[in-house]
Write a protein that holds these residues in place. Sequence first.
Motif, PDB file in Angstrom:
ATOM      1  N   GLU A 210       0.537   3.562  10.227  1.00 58.34           N
ATOM      2  CA  GLU A 210      -0.635   4.207   9.631  1.00 58.34           C
ATOM      3  C   GLU A 210      -1.661   3.207   9.105  1.00 58.34           C
ATOM      4  OE1 GLU A 210       0.111   7.394   6.908  1.00 58.34           O
ATOM      5  OE2 GLU A 210       1.811   8.129   8.080  1.00 58.34           O
TER       6      GLU A 210
ATOM      7  N   ARG B 250      -7.566   1.551   8.712  1.00 56.21           N
ATOM      8  CA  ARG B 250      -7.747   1.821   7.277  1.00 56.21           C
ATOM      9  C   ARG B 250      -8.547   0.687   6.642  1.00 56.21           C
ATOM     10  NH1 ARG B 250      -4.947   6.478   5.111  1.00 56.21           N
ATOM     11  NH2 ARG B 250      -3.634   7.161   6.823  1.00 56.21           N
TER      12      ARG B 250
ATOM     13  N   ASN C 177      -9.906   4.825  -0.543  1.00 55.94           N
ATOM     14  CA  ASN C 177      -9.976   6.240  -0.181  1.00 55.94           C
ATOM     15  C   ASN C 177      -8.627   6.780   0.267  1.00 55.94           C
ATOM     16  OD1 ASN C 177     -12.771   6.359  -0.716  1.00 55.94           O
ATOM     17  ND2 ASN C 177     -13.198   5.553   1.313  1.00 55.94           N
ATOM     18  N   ASP C 178      -7.614   6.563  -0.545  1.00 51.39           N
ATOM     19  CA  ASP C 178      -6.252   7.011  -0.228  1.00 51.39           C
ATOM     20  C   ASP C 178      -6.204   8.545  -0.208  1.00 51.39           C
ATOM     21  OD1 ASP C 178      -3.539   7.534  -0.074  1.00 51.39           O
ATOM     22  OD2 ASP C 178      -2.992   5.967  -1.503  1.00 51.39           O
ATOM     23  N   PRO C 179      -5.938   9.158   0.950  1.00 56.02           N
ATOM     24  CA  PRO C 179      -5.909  10.624   1.026  1.00 56.02           C
ATOM     25  C   PRO C 179      -4.740  11.257   0.276  1.00 56.02           C
ATOM     26  CG  PRO C 179      -5.155   9.669   3.080  1.00 56.02           C
ATOM     27  CD  PRO C 179      -5.632   8.536   2.207  1.00 56.02           C
ATOM     28  N   ARG C 180      -3.767  10.436  -0.131  1.00 58.38           N
ATOM     29  CA  ARG C 180      -2.595  10.963  -0.841  1.00 58.38           C
ATOM     30  C   ARG C 180      -2.858  11.158  -2.324  1.00 58.38           C
ATOM     31  NH1 ARG C 180       1.183   6.176   0.496  1.00 58.38           N
ATOM     32  NH2 ARG C 180      -0.747   5.214  -0.127  1.00 58.38           N
ATOM     33  N   VAL C 181      -3.981  10.616  -2.820  1.00 55.81           N
ATOM     34  CA  VAL C 181      -4.270  10.674  -4.267  1.00 55.81           C
ATOM     35  C   VAL C 181      -5.139  11.870  -4.563  1.00 55.81           C
ATOM     36  CG1 VAL C 181      -5.328   9.455  -6.194  1.00 55.81           C
ATOM     37  CG2 VAL C 181      -4.084   8.190  -4.456  1.00 55.81           C
TER      38      VAL C 181
ATOM     39  N   LEU D 243       2.117   2.562   2.681  1.00 55.54           N
ATOM     40  CA  LEU D 243       1.928   3.250   3.958  1.00 55.54           C
ATOM     41  C   LEU D 243       2.880   2.692   5.002  1.00 55.54           C
ATOM     42  CD1 LEU D 243      -1.969   3.258   4.358  1.00 55.54           C
ATOM     43  CD2 LEU D 243      -0.504   5.222   3.916  1.00 55.54           C
TER      44      LEU D 243
ATOM     45  N   THR E 194       0.809  -1.223   0.000  1.00 53.57           N
ATOM     46  CA  THR E 194       0.000   0.000   0.000  1.00 53.57           C
ATOM     47  C   THR E 194       0.838   1.267   0.000  1.00 53.57           C
ATOM     48  OG1 THR E 194      -0.131   0.042   2.415  1.00 53.57           O
ATOM     49  CG2 THR E 194      -1.897  -1.110   1.230  1.00 53.57           C
TER      50      THR E 194
END
Length: 66
Positions: free
Chosen positions: A39, A43, A62-66, A35, A33
Amino acid sequence: MLLTVGDIARIVTPLHPASSPLSVSATRVAEQTGLPINELPGRRFTVTTLTFEDADGFTLVNDPRV
């Protein structure tokens, strides 16, 4: 949903209820992943392969980095 204990990730899936979660390598989940292990807890993920003994091909939902 995922919880980590050391290098073990405990995962609740349709095949593995909260009373008997699947145990997999937290390092493998983190590597797949992208991560850090710290973290991972809480998730949600999809997997490409799920059996009674293992899960593999983790992707963060729902990856907040994308």
